[in-house]
Scaffold this active site. Structure first.
Site, PDB file in Angstrom:
ATOM      1  N   LYS A  29       0.821  -1.212   0.000  1.00 59.71           N
ATOM      2  CA  LYS A  29       0.000   0.000   0.000  1.00 59.71           C
ATOM      3  C   LYS A  29       0.854   1.260   0.000  1.00 59.71           C
ATOM      4  O   LYS A  29       0.481   2.255  -0.607  1.00 59.71           O
ATOM      5  CB  LYS A  29      -0.944   0.012   1.217  1.00 59.71           C
ATOM      6  CG  LYS A  29      -2.111  -0.951   1.071  1.00 59.71           C
ATOM      7  CD  LYS A  29      -3.221  -0.627   2.058  1.00 59.71           C
ATOM      8  CE  LYS A  29      -4.391  -1.572   1.891  1.00 59.71           C
ATOM      9  NZ  LYS A  29      -5.410  -1.397   2.913  1.00 59.71           N
TER      10      LYS A  29
ATOM     11  N   LYS B 296      -4.620 -10.626  -5.863  1.00 58.81           N
ATOM     12  CA  LYS B 296      -5.933 -10.817  -5.221  1.00 58.81           C
ATOM     13  C   LYS B 296      -6.976  -9.818  -5.744  1.00 58.81           C
ATOM     14  O   LYS B 296      -6.628  -8.708  -6.146  1.00 58.81           O
ATOM     15  CB  LYS B 296      -5.807 -10.744  -3.694  1.00 58.81           C
ATOM     16  CG  LYS B 296      -5.697  -9.353  -3.151  1.00 58.81           C
ATOM     17  CD  LYS B 296      -6.020  -9.268  -1.661  1.00 58.81           C
ATOM     18  CE  LYS B 296      -5.949  -7.809  -1.270  1.00 58.81           C
ATOM     19  NZ  LYS B 296      -6.303  -7.430   0.026  1.00 58.81           N
TER      20      LYS B 296
ATOM     21  N   LYS C 222     -10.980  -4.324  -3.558  1.00 54.60           N
ATOM     22  CA  LYS C 222     -11.937  -3.212  -3.654  1.00 54.60           C
ATOM     23  C   LYS C 222     -11.331  -2.036  -4.393  1.00 54.60           C
ATOM     24  O   LYS C 222     -12.011  -1.303  -5.082  1.00 54.60           O
ATOM     25  CB  LYS C 222     -12.260  -2.711  -2.231  1.00 54.60           C
ATOM     26  CG  LYS C 222     -13.345  -3.422  -1.507  1.00 54.60           C
ATOM     27  CD  LYS C 222     -13.528  -2.796  -0.111  1.00 54.60           C
ATOM     28  CE  LYS C 222     -13.193  -3.784   0.968  1.00 54.60           C
ATOM     29  NZ  LYS C 222     -13.048  -3.277   2.317  1.00 54.60           N
TER      30      LYS C 222
HETATM   31  P1  TYM Z   1     -10.467  -5.759   4.419  1.00 51.01           P
HETATM   32  O1  TYM Z   1     -11.517  -4.732   4.622  1.00 51.01           O
HETATM   33  O2  TYM Z   1      -9.373  -5.440   3.447  1.00 51.01           O
HETATM   34  O3  TYM Z   1     -11.094  -7.116   3.961  1.00 51.01           O
HETATM   35  C1  TYM Z   1     -12.167  -7.706   4.662  1.00 51.01           C
HETATM   36  C2  TYM Z   1     -12.048  -9.211   4.669  1.00 51.01           C
HETATM   37  O4  TYM Z   1     -12.100  -9.731   3.333  1.00 51.01           O
HETATM   38  C3  TYM Z   1     -10.981 -10.587   3.106  1.00 51.01           C
HETATM   39  N1  TYM Z   1     -10.586 -10.462   1.685  1.00 51.01           N
HETATM   40  C4  TYM Z   1     -10.489 -11.486   0.838  1.00 51.01           C
HETATM   41  N2  TYM Z   1     -10.697 -12.806   1.006  1.00 51.01           N
HETATM   42  C5  TYM Z   1     -10.522 -13.597  -0.090  1.00 51.01           C
HETATM   43  N3  TYM Z   1     -10.158 -13.119  -1.313  1.00 51.01           N
HETATM   44  C6  TYM Z   1      -9.947 -11.807  -1.518  1.00 51.01           C
HETATM   45  N4  TYM Z   1      -9.607 -11.359  -2.718  1.00 51.01           N
HETATM   46  C7  TYM Z   1     -10.111 -10.922  -0.410  1.00 51.01           C
HETATM   47  N5  TYM Z   1      -9.997  -9.579  -0.261  1.00 51.01           N
HETATM   48  C8  TYM Z   1     -10.282  -9.312   1.040  1.00 51.01           C
HETATM   49  C9  TYM Z   1      -9.902 -10.061   4.051  1.00 51.01           C
HETATM   50  O5  TYM Z   1      -8.929 -11.042   4.327  1.00 51.01           O
HETATM   51  C10 TYM Z   1     -10.726  -9.701   5.270  1.00 51.01           C
HETATM   52  O6  TYM Z   1     -10.977 -10.850   6.064  1.00 51.01           O
HETATM   53  N6  TYM Z   1      -7.479  -5.228   8.391  1.00 51.01           N
HETATM   54  C11 TYM Z   1      -8.750  -5.782   7.949  1.00 51.01           C
HETATM   55  C12 TYM Z   1      -9.904  -5.284   8.783  1.00 51.01           C
HETATM   56  C13 TYM Z   1      -9.714  -5.452  10.232  1.00 51.01           C
HETATM   57  C14 TYM Z   1      -9.829  -6.673  10.972  1.00 51.01           C
HETATM   58  C15 TYM Z   1      -9.583  -6.330  12.320  1.00 51.01           C
HETATM   59  C16 TYM Z   1     -10.121  -7.987  10.592  1.00 51.01           C
HETATM   60  C17 TYM Z   1      -9.407  -4.463  11.121  1.00 51.01           C
HETATM   61  N7  TYM Z   1      -9.337  -4.995  12.361  1.00 51.01           N
HETATM   62  C18 TYM Z   1      -9.605  -7.296  13.328  1.00 51.01           C
HETATM   63  C19 TYM Z   1     -10.141  -8.953  11.617  1.00 51.01           C
HETATM   64  C20 TYM Z   1      -9.898  -8.601  12.944  1.00 51.01           C
HETATM   65  C21 TYM Z   1      -8.973  -5.383   6.509  1.00 51.01           C
HETATM   66  O7  TYM Z   1      -8.491  -4.370   6.054  1.00 51.01           O
HETATM   67  O8  TYM Z   1      -9.839  -6.177   5.825  1.00 51.01           O
END
Ligand code: TYM
Length: 333
Positions: A114, A196, A199
């Site tokens: 990022k 991957k 968004k």
């Molecule tokens: P975020 O918002 O980027 O993504 C949310 C969830 O979706 C999963 N994910 C995917 N899984 C499979 N294939 C993909 N292409 C794909 N893209 C995203 C991510 O692994 C995630 O589970 N840091 C985290 C948010 C967060 C969090 C936490 C999660 C903040 N605090 C505490 C768990 C526990 C994030 O940015 O996810």
């Protein structure tokens, strides 16, 4: 004692099929298991690690709550809340900063990726895994259901927790484990299937969003990058087809072998149409529910869920924060 589950998603717009299959769908499955007590939140404090327009952020936070509900998360069975409504997240985040090393954070692959895309990299982007550790540790989570890309952040959470516990010679933090579903842990980009699905991909053809229409889904899947063999076969050297098989398998519950058999005499055209139909069928009821939740008459209902969720979360988080403060040497006077 029930096992504690915690996870969250950043409010950066409409969720992708990757977010759904990698995370959200698993949450919906777990909520019906009586062995688990689940908390799901909108990670809005994480969202400002990149620039945000206030109006867009406000809308996105509400939209994620609606997407959670539309995908089937039940506010009666789970605690659903917004991270910034529970001030202990930011507070514990600060404390944990002092038990985390610059070197550890520098190794985070998500930070490396990022930060490359930005000119003025913010301290918050660098520090983000510490806030994530606070999110998880406040609720003594046993399992954190996420996609593959978050595994490294859970590993650093474990390291921070173990370091803190051993420093103060007390089991203050529960050591969490990632909960990752093999074939859907990393749904790939439709345009660059070795990357991957994300968004924030600038090429919108690469990503299926939960609110895409049937027509758009079909167009994107038909244009998905594949190889020229024209044989539906699951193999690492066919990343485009492998990704579509993973998606089709996740959506239909068919095994890879069943899928290869089903499409053994058809080329990619017919297979892609079947994948597009299955994905559109999956998303149709979610979209209908989302449209219903978006009606102004449901505003109060959504606010109530968040208010109730934050109260439950605050109760638990404040106790854990107090334990941490006492261990460090605060709260004596
Ligand atoms: P975020 O918002 O980027 O993504 C949310 C969830 O979706 C999963 N994910 C995917 N899984 C499979 N294939 C993909 N292409 C794909 N893209 C995203 C991510 O692994 C995630 O589970 N840091 C985290 C948010 C967060 C969090 C936490 C999660 C903040 N605090 C505490 C768990 C526990 C994030 O940015 O996810």
């Amino acid at each position: 004692m029930k096992k504690q589950i915690l996870s969250g998603i950043q409010p950066s717009g409409i969720l992708t099929l990757g977010n759904y299959l990698g995370a959200l769908r698993n949450w919906v499955k777990i909520q019906d298991d009586e062995n688990y007590d689940c908390k799901f939140f909108v990670a809005d404090l994480h969202a400002i690690t990149v620039s945000q327009d206030p109006e867009t952020l406000r809308n996105n936070i509400k939209s994620i709550i609606m997407q959670y509900l539309a995908c089937g998360l039940d506010a009666e069975k789970n605690t659903i809340f917004i991270q910034s409504h529970v001030h202990e997240h930011a507070e514990l985040g600060w404390l944990l900063n002092n038990y985390t090393y610059m070197g550890e954070l520098s190794r985070m692959t998500q930070f490396k990726d990022k930060s490359k895309k930005q000119e003025n990299v913010k301290v918050g982007l660098f520090d983000y895994p510490v806030l994530m550790a606070a999110d998880i540790l406040l609720y003594s989570a046993d399992f954190v259901p996420v996609g593959q890309d978050q595994k490294q952040h859970i590993e650093i959470t474990r390291d921070i927790a173990q370091r803190f516990n051993s420093l103060y010679k007390k089991e203050i933090f529960k050591i969490p484990e990632p909960f990752i579903t093999a074939n859907t842990a990393k749904i790939m980009s439709l345009q660059e299937p070795t990357k991957k699905m994300s968004k924030s991909d600038e090429n919108k053809e690469a990503t299926i969003f939960l609110l895409d229409s049937r027509e758009v889904i079909t167009k994107k899947i038909k244009k998905a990058v594949t190889d020229s063999e024209n044989v539906v076969r699951y193999s690492d050297d066919k990343p485009g087809i492998k990704n579509l098989i993973n998606i089709y398998s996740a959506v239909t519950d068919k095994t890879v072998a069943e899928i290869e058999e089903e499409f053994k005499d058809s080329g990619y055209g017919k297979f892609k149409q079947a994948v597009a139909d299955a994905v559109a069928d999956l998303l149709e009821p979610i979209q209908a529910k989302y449209a219903e939740l978006a009606l102004p008459e449901n505003d109060e209902y959504i606010k109530e869920i968040c208010k109730k969720g934050a109260a439950v979360a605050h109760e638990i988080a404040s106790k854990k924060l107090k334990e941490v403060q006492e261990a460090i040497g605060y709260r004596t006077i």
